[in-house]
Design an enzyme around this catalytic site. Structure first.
Site, PDB file in Angstrom:
ATOM      1  N   LYS A 131      -3.887  16.220 -18.556  1.00  0.00           N
ATOM      2  CA  LYS A 131      -3.870  14.759 -18.711  1.00  0.00           C
ATOM      3  C   LYS A 131      -5.279  14.281 -18.398  1.00  0.00           C
ATOM      4  CE  LYS A 131      -1.559  10.512 -17.258  1.00  0.00           C
ATOM      5  NZ  LYS A 131      -0.226   9.929 -17.045  1.00  0.00           N
ATOM      6  N   GLU A 169      -4.016  16.406 -13.904  1.00  0.00           N
ATOM      7  CA  GLU A 169      -4.659  15.128 -14.229  1.00  0.00           C
ATOM      8  C   GLU A 169      -5.864  14.863 -13.335  1.00  0.00           C
ATOM      9  OE1 GLU A 169      -2.260  11.609 -13.619  1.00  0.00           O
ATOM     10  OE2 GLU A 169      -3.754  10.307 -14.535  1.00  0.00           O
TER      11      GLU A 169
HETATM   12  P1  13P Z   1      -2.159   4.564 -16.665  1.00  0.00           P
HETATM   13  O1  13P Z   1      -1.943   4.888 -18.127  1.00  0.00           O
HETATM   14  O2  13P Z   1      -1.671   3.190 -16.288  1.00  0.00           O
HETATM   15  O3  13P Z   1      -3.538   4.879 -16.204  1.00  0.00           O
HETATM   16  O4  13P Z   1      -1.183   5.522 -15.845  1.00  0.00           O
HETATM   17  C1  13P Z   1      -1.073   6.824 -16.219  1.00  0.00           C
HETATM   18  C2  13P Z   1      -0.840   7.653 -15.024  1.00  0.00           C
HETATM   19  O5  13P Z   1       0.183   8.296 -14.899  1.00  0.00           O
HETATM   20  C3  13P Z   1      -1.883   7.714 -14.000  1.00  0.00           C
HETATM   21  O6  13P Z   1      -1.606   8.756 -13.120  1.00  0.00           O
END
Ligand code: 13P
Length: 334
Positions: A219, A177
């Site tokens: 992600k 991510e």
């Molecule tokens: P949000 O969808 O609130 O941004 O959180 C997702 C997430 O896991 C961020 O690391």
């Protein structure tokens, strides 16, 4: 664990019409969420709140997995059933956040690098024993004056690649991510350029570290106008820019891409995902891994009356899962 097994977990995470619920807030982050609704941040409140989310009736219809925090993966329902067992019995894959959060990047004021590589091999092996099937590591890229630097992007992507290789060694699917934050007054073109540079660096690092893309999930953050930009791109512009950026950077071998919500409203997060899927077909399934955009309505209700509103809060979780599941198919309408 073979590559085929990693591949089948990754594919299950992005099964048609299904996505992920992110409930992996660290104790500091959940404190912020609880403070906003007047709930005291105790271990029992955190446990009870996560029990409400994870025992939502019908959750598995549109949710393939949930990302947990270290404390949560060790917790159980009030009746004593481990959360991981509740999840597996329901066909929901347990995931675990394994990074230690962003810290200031020395020499680069205002920029951060995610830490947590030291001792990660042992922690991943323990999480696998506890039942985790996938893991998450979040890097944070900030847009600002002369930011991000390529040093910041590359340092974060190097850490993501080392984490991903260790995950696959431990038999866990890495969710990588790199979040480009929406804070700032930049326009959507700046966000596009930064996201493109970040994803290029990420996939170069994954390649250098022998990470098998077939057993990896991205992600991603959407390509958006900065929160304070006077000119806000509309739903179709965001969808088009995000798809264009992903197509030029992300190999087709990747089993799927899920999005974070990053501070978007519930409706925006759903509408953007839906619009992207309506523009398909794409090389990969596009789904969701929302935290706030899955939970915020439920948290508000639950906070008002933890027992009395338990079922009502779960209904809103099921509703958000259903709407986002439809958006993952491009079949959502307002
Ligand atoms: P949000 O969808 O609130 O941004 O959180 C997702 C997430 O896991 C961020 O690391």
């Amino acid at each position: 664990m073979s590559i085929e097994q990693l591949e089948s977990i990754a594919q299950a995470m992005v099964a048609p019409g299904k996505g992920i619920i992110a409930i992996d807030e660290s104790n500091n982050t959940i404190k912020k969420r609880f403070d906003a609704v007047g709930v005291e941040n105790t271990e029992e409140h955190r446990r009870a709140y996560r029990e409400m989310l994870l025992t939502t009736p019908g959750l598995n219809e549109h949710i393939s997995g949930a990302i947990l925090f270290d404390e949560t993966i060790r917790q159980s329902t009030k009746a004593g059933v481990p959360f991981t067992k509740v999840m597996m019995d329901n066909g929901i894959l347990p995931g675990i956040k394994v990074d230690k959060g962003p810290f200031p990047l020395a020499g680069f004021p205002g920029e951060v690098v995610t830490e947590g590589l030291d001792g990660l091999r042992d922690r991943l092996n323990e999480y696998a024993r506890l039942g985790a099937k996938f893991a998450k590591w979040r890097a944070v890229i900030t847009i600002g004056e002369d930011m991000p630097s390529s040093t910041c992007i590359d340092a974060n992507c190097h850490a993501l690649a080392r984490y991903a290789a260790l995950c696959q060694e431990a038999g866990l699917v890495p969710m990588v991510e790199p979040e480009v934050l929406m804070d700032g007054d930049h326009d959507i073109d700046v966000c596009y350029d930064v996201t493109e540079a970040t994803l290029r660096s990420l996939f170069a690092s994954l390649y250098e570290h022998n990470v098998m893309l077939e057993g990896t999930i991205l992600k991603a953050s959407m390509v958006l106008s900065g929160k304070d930009c006077p000119e806000q791109a509309n739903i179709d512009e965001v969808a088009e820019a995000t798809i264009r950026c992903l197509k030029t950077t992300v190999p087709a071998a990747l089993p799927g891409i899920v999005f974070l919500s990053g501070g978007q409203s519930d409706e925006q997060a759903t509408a953007h995902l839906n619009a992207m899927n309506q523009m398909g077909p794409h090389p990969w399934p596009l789904s969701f891994s929302y935290g706030r955009a899955m939970q915020q309505a439920a948290l508000k209700l639950w906070a008002k009356d933890m027992t009395g509103n338990f079922a009502a809060a779960q209904k809103t979780v099921a509703q958000r899962a259903k709407e986002n599941g439809l958006a993952a198919l491009g079949q959502w309408s307002k």
